[in-house]
Enzyme design. Structure first.
Site, PDB file in Angstrom:
ATOM      1  N   ASN A   1      33.067  36.416  11.638  1.00 15.01           N
ATOM      2  CA  ASN A   1      34.498  36.710  11.814  1.00 15.01           C
ATOM      3  C   ASN A   1      35.174  37.016  10.483  1.00 15.01           C
ATOM      4  OD1 ASN A   1      34.138  34.021  11.038  1.00 15.01           O
ATOM      5  ND2 ASN A   1      36.105  33.395  11.889  1.00 15.01           N
TER       6      ASN A   1
ATOM      7  N   ASP B   1      32.204  23.200  13.118  1.00 15.49           N
ATOM      8  CA  ASP B   1      32.976  24.398  13.475  1.00 15.49           C
ATOM      9  C   ASP B   1      34.039  24.668  12.409  1.00 15.49           C
ATOM     10  OD1 ASP B   1      33.368  26.621  15.004  1.00 15.49           O
ATOM     11  OD2 ASP B   1      34.690  25.669  16.457  1.00 15.49           O
TER      12      ASP B   1
END
Lengths: 309, 417
Positions: free
Chosen positions: B96, B306
């Protein structure tokens, strides 16, 4: 007790029972004032209030402005249908810019839930939430309860059904909190697509048949369908919605008892209620509007007195 | 690298020295001796720490470092430093970035930025071009360049036929497809878990149904294609059940859960605090209990921080507008130890590698040293001073945690905090 437990009015959920009682008693006084030939008191001559409306509003903005002016506060207005974010400026910056002009209190309407709570943590002013997304609209709930109290003497023990678009309604949520705090029973009624799945966990009854709901209640608070908040059609057509959830005179007259009809406005005549219902003696819609000014005067007066301390 | 590690308790069930306190002599990066009171005739650097423990190097299967394109959030250099300080010797970096990592040259760029570092950075390539969910990216080419898996970070593949093709296509070269478990149409404008808290805050809810529909769909596609699937960051009890059943059917599926989804429930979002805005959202205690059970029984294969640094401009705004995500590397060990035993925590932190085709190195004589040094018993309150990341969006801020890393030894380098 003669002062509020809070420094801001961000939502009913942040108030206690005594706060509501104090606001009502103060509003009683101001209601008497606004019915005098000279409808104004000098209480807030030294207070400046900014009305910031990041979302369209007519009646709430006018009601607040009138309340502020009847208290002799200095008032500035800022309206923008566009949220500050879309213009590239953050909400904090927008408000701080206005506050740097020496503003004491901010009355804000905003499309995002929690905008008032967010602001109260980051700027130095007393915040009054005039509606934040589908979160709360505390002054509306206060004036609704005040109107019920005026009609029935007290709110405790009364049965109130809120009909319509519960999912997108800040009025519904604030009313649920306010009514429960005062000991009323609350039911919501509408198409299942417009009722939050977990609303029963708030302790309210859920009913999808309008006649059953109306036969149960003392007061029906009819909400407007908030098309502007919908990302998809939650029912096939307005016609079909009205067939199931619209109140007309025939339905009203066929009930077991005489119930009271309320509406926070603006009314879509012929959709949630027909004209003859809105204008009937069972309706207290215009009383709500008048009480709105007294309630807002009370809230602003009580918060301003905390600023002065 | 020549060092002598003194009095380290070895936590490595695959090592013959598991659960014993030993000295470890390392010469030229290889463990040459393990034993009590080892001598140091060649005057190698000695490593001593209070209550020193040592395990295989820790691995995180999902981190974001923002480079290229979002360097204001985090750079690869500082991201790797954060990993090292936090005890991680290997991290898998998501695609990303801007531009999205969707070609072999993008993979090469990321790897070049991480060269010669003590932490190994593994690149995850995007599954579809620009992560738009329309056409497959050059997966084979990226795999050859070193991509360990293919994932459009937090972007669900809406088109089931595209997911079917991805699972079929990658089976030619043993590629690992990752699918974010969310049905965007069901989620709609939802910004937190759909429940009593979202209702009372007037925030739109993102129901469990959204995740479980997508997991069900992907498991059907997996059964049809007989491909290889990893489902990152599940968050609901229903997902655990679905994956447990799929594993009984011998489907080639693995999944992970974010540490914060094991630690927090949605009712913590009482005042619109955007630090708690994560995706998938914080769920209910029932979900948390099922997820922890899933970790314990092996249904959930790995736990990830995460780690997703987000600059303050995207967090200090109204809840609806705030970006999803939290940093997590720094707090990972301390948070896991609040939930699991030391043995289980180390198991969680070391076992995910195999799924991505990465070899594990046990602490035995003759092996290269790839280890984390830590103290499992330090208790502290996590605060901004514990944050190494450029962005400070920490969901664990002000939480009581237990255990801290002292550093790592990896890639022939010693990194001490």
């Amino acid at each position: 007790m003669s002062e509020l437990s809070v420094n801001h009015l961000l939502g009913i959920k942040y108030l206690n029972k005594q706060d509501i009682q104090l606001i009502f008693e103060t509003a009683d006084h101001f209601k008497e004032v606004i019915n005098r030939p000279i409808k104004k008191v000098p209480s807030l001559r030294d207070i400046t209030i900014a009305n910031l409306f990041f979302e369209n509003s007519t009646r709430t903005r006018l009601s607040f402005e009138l309340a502020e002016k009847r208290l002799s506060a200095d008032v500035i207005n800022f309206s923008s249908a566009q949220s500050s974010v879309k213009k590239g400026e953050t909400l904090i910056d927008t408000v701080n810019n206005i506050l740097s002009m020496k503003v004491d209190m901010v009355v804000m309407r905003h499309p995002n839930p929690g905008a008032g709570v967010f602001l109260s943590k980051h700027v130095k002013a007393s915040i009054v939430n005039a509606g934040d997304g589908a979160h709360e609209h505390p002054t509306q709930a206060l004036l609704d309860s005040y109107s019920i109290r005026e009609k029935y003497g007290e709110v405790k023990g009364k049965k109130i059904v809120i009909v319509g678009d519960i999912l997108h309604s800040r009025v519904a949520l604030s009313n649920i909190f306010a009514l429960q705090l005062q000991g009323a029973q609350v039911m919501v009624c509408g198409p299942k697509t417009l009722i939050p799945k977990y609303i029963d966990k708030l302790g309210v009854k859920v009913e999808t048949n309008l006649r059953t709901a109306l036969n149960w209640c003392d007061v029906a608070n009819m909400l407007r369908v908030q098309n502007e908040r919908m990302d998809i059609s939650y029912f096939p057509s307005t016609r079909e919605y009205t067939q199931q959830f619209g109140v007309n005179k025939e339905l009203l007259d066929s009930l077991d008892k005489e119930i009271t009809i309320m509406h926070p406005g603006p009314i879509n005549r012929g959709v949630e209620i027909t004209s003859d219902v809105a204008d009937s003696k069972q309706s207290i819609i215009l009383e709500q509007v008048q009480n709105g000014v007294a309630i807002r005067m009370a809230v602003i007066y009580l918060l301003a007195s905390k600023i002065k301390q | 690298m020549n060092i002598l590690i003194k009095s380290a308790t070895i936590i490595d069930p695959k090592s013959e020295f598991h659960n014993t306190t030993q000295d470890i002599l390392v010469e030229k990066g290889i463990i040459s001796q393990i034993g009590q009171h080892l001598k140091n005739p060649k005057k190698y650097q000695e490593i001593t720490f209070e209550n020193l423990h040592i395990s295989q190097g820790w691995f995180d299967s999902s981190v974001c470092f923002g480079e290229p394109g979002f360097e204001e959030r985090e750079t690869i250099k500082n991201g790797l430093k954060t990993a090292a300080v936090s005890g991680f010797t290997t991290v898998a970096m998501n695609a990303n970035t801007h531009p999205v990592i969707d070609s072999n040259s993008d993979i090469a760029f990321v790897q070049s930025k991480a060269q010669n570092h003590s932490v190994t950075l593994l690149a995850i390539g995007a599954l579809t071009r620009e992560s738009k969910g329309e056409d497959l990216a050059e997966l084979y080419d990226m795999k050859n360049a070193g991509a360990i898996a293919f994932y459009d970070y937090k972007k669900p593949i809406a088109n089931p036929n595209l997911m079917k093709l991805a699972l079929q296509y990658t089976s030619n070269f043993d590629g690992l497809v990752c699918s974010f478990p969310q049905d965007n149409k069901i989620t709609g404008l939802g910004v937190m878990n759909e429940n009593i808290t979202s209702t009372s805050l007037g925030l739109k809810g993102n129901p469990n149904l959204s995740e479980e529909l997508q997991v069900s769909r992907d498991l059907f596609l997996l059964e049809y294609t007989q491909g290889k699937l990893h489902i990152p960051t599940i968050s609901t009890a229903g997902s655990v059940s679905l994956i447990r059943e799929a594993k009984k059917k011998k489907l080639d599926v693995t999944c992970s859960v974010a540490i914060h989804n094991l630690f927090f429930t949605d009712d913590i979002i009482t005042d619109f605090n955007t630090a708690y805005k994560v995706l998938p959202p914080l769920r209910t205690q029932e979900d948390v209990d099922a997820l922890i059970e899933g970790v314990k029984d092996g249904t959930i294969d790995m736990v990830t921080s995460d780690h997703n640094p987000i600059d303050i401009e995207l967090k200090k705004v109204e809840f609806d507008h705030a970006a999803y995500g939290t940093i997590g590397l720094e707090s990972a060990f301390g948070a896991l130890q609040s939930l699991f035993t030391l043995k289980k925590t180390i198991d969680i932190l070391t076992k995910g590698k195999a799924r991505f085709g990465i070899e594990q190195s046990t602490i035995n004589i003759g092996n290269a040293l790839n280890v984390t040094l830590f103290n499992p018993d330090i208790k502290y309150t996590f605060s901004t001073k514990d944050i190494i990341s450029k962005s400070k969006n920490a969901i664990f801020e002000n939480q009581a945690l237990k255990g801290k890393a002292y550093g790592i030894i990896s890639n022939g380098q010693l990194f001490l905090n």
